[in-house]
Scaffold this motif. Structure first.
Motif, PDB file in Angstrom:
ATOM      1  N   ALA A  29      23.162 -72.812  -0.181  1.00 57.73           N
ATOM      2  CA  ALA A  29      21.877 -73.354   0.287  1.00 57.73           C
ATOM      3  C   ALA A  29      22.097 -74.343   1.432  1.00 57.73           C
ATOM      4  O   ALA A  29      21.308 -74.374   2.392  1.00 57.73           O
ATOM      5  N   HIS A  30      23.156 -75.126   1.372  1.00 56.89           N
ATOM      6  CA  HIS A  30      23.464 -76.065   2.449  1.00 56.89           C
ATOM      7  C   HIS A  30      23.808 -75.325   3.748  1.00 56.89           C
ATOM      8  O   HIS A  30      23.447 -75.767   4.832  1.00 56.89           O
ATOM      9  N   ILE A  31      24.510 -74.213   3.609  1.00 63.40           N
ATOM     10  CA  ILE A  31      24.859 -73.408   4.781  1.00 63.40           C
ATOM     11  C   ILE A  31      23.585 -72.886   5.445  1.00 63.40           C
ATOM     12  O   ILE A  31      23.411 -72.984   6.658  1.00 63.40           O
ATOM     13  N   LEU A  32      22.692 -72.316   4.626  1.00 65.58           N
ATOM     14  CA  LEU A  32      21.452 -71.753   5.167  1.00 65.58           C
ATOM     15  C   LEU A  32      20.602 -72.817   5.850  1.00 65.58           C
ATOM     16  O   LEU A  32      20.039 -72.570   6.920  1.00 65.58           O
ATOM     17  N   LYS A  33      20.525 -73.983   5.250  1.00 69.30           N
ATOM     18  CA  LYS A  33      19.752 -75.068   5.865  1.00 69.30           C
ATOM     19  C   LYS A  33      20.351 -75.433   7.219  1.00 69.30           C
ATOM     20  O   LYS A  33      19.620 -75.583   8.204  1.00 69.30           O
ATOM     21  N   HIS A  34      21.656 -75.553   7.291  1.00 70.43           N
ATOM     22  CA  HIS A  34      22.324 -75.894   8.544  1.00 70.43           C
ATOM     23  C   HIS A  34      22.078 -74.824   9.616  1.00 70.43           C
ATOM     24  O   HIS A  34      21.884 -75.137  10.787  1.00 70.43           O
ATOM     25  N   LEU A  35      22.096 -73.555   9.208  1.00 73.78           N
ATOM     26  CA  LEU A  35      21.905 -72.441  10.136  1.00 73.78           C
ATOM     27  C   LEU A  35      20.426 -72.147  10.415  1.00 73.78           C
ATOM     28  O   LEU A  35      20.113 -71.260  11.208  1.00 73.78           O
ATOM     29  N   GLU A  36      19.545 -72.856   9.738  1.00 79.63           N
ATOM     30  CA  GLU A  36      18.102 -72.660   9.875  1.00 79.63           C
ATOM     31  C   GLU A  36      17.692 -71.231   9.514  1.00 79.63           C
ATOM     32  O   GLU A  36      16.911 -70.586  10.212  1.00 79.63           O
ATOM     33  N   ILE A  37      18.250 -70.756   8.405  1.00 83.27           N
ATOM     34  CA  ILE A  37      17.898 -69.449   7.854  1.00 83.27           C
ATOM     35  C   ILE A  37      17.163 -69.696   6.537  1.00 83.27           C
ATOM     36  O   ILE A  37      17.687 -70.362   5.645  1.00 83.27           O
ATOM     37  N   GLU A  38      15.956 -69.169   6.418  1.00 84.11           N
ATOM     38  CA  GLU A  38      15.184 -69.336   5.192  1.00 84.11           C
ATOM     39  C   GLU A  38      15.789 -68.495   4.067  1.00 84.11           C
ATOM     40  O   GLU A  38      16.177 -67.346   4.284  1.00 84.11           O
ATOM     41  N   GLN A  39      15.835 -69.064   2.870  1.00 86.17           N
ATOM     42  CA  GLN A  39      16.408 -68.344   1.730  1.00 86.17           C
ATOM     43  C   GLN A  39      15.692 -67.033   1.479  1.00 86.17           C
ATOM     44  O   GLN A  39      16.333 -66.035   1.145  1.00 86.17           O
ATOM     45  N   LYS A  40      14.377 -67.007   1.677  1.00 90.38           N
ATOM     46  CA  LYS A  40      13.619 -65.780   1.408  1.00 90.38           C
ATOM     47  C   LYS A  40      13.978 -64.652   2.380  1.00 90.38           C
ATOM     48  O   LYS A  40      13.652 -63.494   2.136  1.00 90.38           O
ATOM     49  N   LYS A  41      14.658 -64.980   3.484  1.00 89.60           N
ATOM     50  CA  LYS A  41      15.058 -63.967   4.459  1.00 89.60           C
ATOM     51  C   LYS A  41      16.454 -63.413   4.186  1.00 89.60           C
ATOM     52  O   LYS A  41      16.926 -62.548   4.919  1.00 89.60           O
ATOM     53  N   VAL A  42      17.104 -63.895   3.144  1.00 92.26           N
ATOM     54  CA  VAL A  42      18.442 -63.427   2.779  1.00 92.26           C
ATOM     55  C   VAL A  42      18.300 -62.350   1.710  1.00 92.26           C
ATOM     56  O   VAL A  42      17.741 -62.590   0.635  1.00 92.26           O
ATOM     57  N   ALA A  43      18.808 -61.154   2.005  1.00 96.41           N
ATOM     58  CA  ALA A  43      18.742 -60.054   1.046  1.00 96.41           C
ATOM     59  C   ALA A  43      19.960 -60.040   0.135  1.00 96.41           C
ATOM     60  O   ALA A  43      19.848 -59.753  -1.059  1.00 96.41           O
ATOM     61  N   ILE A  44      21.127 -60.326   0.703  1.00 96.55           N
ATOM     62  CA  ILE A  44      22.370 -60.307  -0.071  1.00 96.55           C
ATOM     63  C   ILE A  44      23.169 -61.551   0.271  1.00 96.55           C
ATOM     64  O   ILE A  44      23.394 -61.857   1.440  1.00 96.55           O
ATOM     65  N   LEU A  45      23.617 -62.239  -0.767  1.00 91.74           N
ATOM     66  CA  LEU A  45      24.474 -63.405  -0.620  1.00 91.74           C
ATOM     67  C   LEU A  45      25.708 -63.164  -1.487  1.00 91.74           C
ATOM     68  O   LEU A  45      25.592 -62.984  -2.703  1.00 91.74           O
ATOM     69  N   LEU A  46      26.863 -63.120  -0.848  1.00 95.96           N
ATOM     70  CA  LEU A  46      28.113 -62.893  -1.573  1.00 95.96           C
ATOM     71  C   LEU A  46      29.027 -64.094  -1.424  1.00 95.96           C
ATOM     72  O   LEU A  46      29.122 -64.680  -0.342  1.00 95.96           O
ATOM     73  N   VAL A  47      29.700 -64.443  -2.506  1.00 93.13           N
ATOM     74  CA  VAL A  47      30.778 -65.428  -2.467  1.00 93.13           C
ATOM     75  C   VAL A  47      32.008 -64.729  -3.007  1.00 93.13           C
ATOM     76  O   VAL A  47      32.013 -64.244  -4.148  1.00 93.13           O
ATOM     77  N   ASN A  48      33.008 -64.611  -2.163  1.00 89.53           N
ATOM     78  CA  ASN A  48      34.253 -63.905  -2.504  1.00 89.53           C
ATOM     79  C   ASN A  48      33.992 -62.475  -2.966  1.00 89.53           C
ATOM     80  O   ASN A  48      34.643 -61.955  -3.863  1.00 89.53           O
ATOM     81  N   GLY A  49      32.993 -61.835  -2.334  1.00 93.13           N
ATOM     82  CA  GLY A  49      32.700 -60.430  -2.612  1.00 93.13           C
ATOM     83  C   GLY A  49      31.797 -60.184  -3.802  1.00 93.13           C
ATOM     84  O   GLY A  49      31.495 -59.035  -4.123  1.00 93.13           O
ATOM     85  N   PHE A  50      31.324 -61.244  -4.456  1.00 90.62           N
ATOM     86  CA  PHE A  50      30.451 -61.098  -5.620  1.00 90.62           C
ATOM     87  C   PHE A  50      29.080 -61.687  -5.318  1.00 90.62           C
ATOM     88  O   PHE A  50      28.971 -62.733  -4.671  1.00 90.62           O
ATOM     89  N   HIS A  51      28.024 -61.015  -5.825  1.00 87.26           N
ATOM     90  CA  HIS A  51      26.672 -61.534  -5.645  1.00 87.26           C
ATOM     91  C   HIS A  51      26.611 -62.952  -6.190  1.00 87.26           C
ATOM     92  O   HIS A  51      27.204 -63.256  -7.220  1.00 87.26           O
ATOM     93  N   SER A  52      25.887 -63.794  -5.476  1.00 83.36           N
ATOM     94  CA  SER A  52      25.854 -65.198  -5.833  1.00 83.36           C
ATOM     95  C   SER A  52      24.447 -65.747  -5.701  1.00 83.36           C
ATOM     96  O   SER A  52      23.551 -65.098  -5.167  1.00 83.36           O
ATOM     97  N   LYS A  53      24.273 -66.974  -6.186  1.00 83.64           N
ATOM     98  CA  LYS A  53      23.004 -67.682  -6.067  1.00 83.64           C
ATOM     99  C   LYS A  53      23.146 -68.776  -5.018  1.00 83.64           C
ATOM    100  O   LYS A  53      24.251 -69.189  -4.680  1.00 83.64           O
ATOM    101  N   PHE A  54      22.008 -69.250  -4.538  1.00 80.54           N
ATOM    102  CA  PHE A  54      21.999 -70.251  -3.474  1.00 80.54           C
ATOM    103  C   PHE A  54      22.589 -71.591  -3.911  1.00 80.54           C
ATOM    104  O   PHE A  54      23.066 -72.353  -3.088  1.00 80.54           O
ATOM    105  N   ASP A  55      22.563 -71.873  -5.221  1.00 83.85           N
ATOM    106  CA  ASP A  55      23.074 -73.152  -5.707  1.00 83.85           C
ATOM    107  C   ASP A  55      24.504 -73.053  -6.251  1.00 83.85           C
ATOM    108  O   ASP A  55      25.000 -73.997  -6.857  1.00 83.85           O
ATOM    109  N   HIS A  56      25.168 -71.930  -6.009  1.00 87.43           N
ATOM    110  CA  HIS A  56      26.541 -71.729  -6.487  1.00 87.43           C
ATOM    111  C   HIS A  56      27.469 -72.771  -5.850  1.00 87.43           C
ATOM    112  O   HIS A  56      27.504 -72.898  -4.626  1.00 87.43           O
ATOM    113  N   PRO A  57      28.225 -73.528  -6.654  1.00 88.13           N
ATOM    114  CA  PRO A  57      29.140 -74.507  -6.058  1.00 88.13           C
ATOM    115  C   PRO A  57      30.306 -73.816  -5.348  1.00 88.13           C
ATOM    116  O   PRO A  57      30.957 -72.938  -5.922  1.00 88.13           O
TER     117      PRO A  57
END
Length: 73
Positions: A29-57
């Motif tokens: 979520a911090h990355i998206l805020k910095h990049l000015e990308i709205e969360q609702k515009k993200v279809a897929i978010l991966l962390v280390n190749g696995f689907h993730s949530k915006f609040d994933h540490p």
């Protein structure tokens, strides 16, 4: 450091791949805020190749991939 990979039109005017200190971006979520990308515009978010949530540490060495919706046939 974390690696941030952007795809499709999220790359417009931004780096395709960037490396940032994890201290500056503790969650996707911090990355998206910095990049000015709205969360609702993200279809897929991966962390280390696995689907993730915006609040994933995030931790040192993580790879975050951010995809918009994909259209086509």
């Amino acid at each position: 450091m974390i690696e941030i990979r952007l795809f499709a039109h999220f790359r417009n005017g931004r780096e395709k791949i960037s490396f940032q200190p994890v201290e500056d971006f503790p969650t996707p979520a911090h990355i998206l805020k910095h990049l000015e990308i709205e969360q609702k515009k993200v279809a897929i978010l991966l962390v280390n190749g696995f689907h993730s949530k915006f609040d994933h540490p995030l931790k040192e060495g993580d790879i975050v991939a951010i995809f918009p919706p994909v259209a086509g046939g």
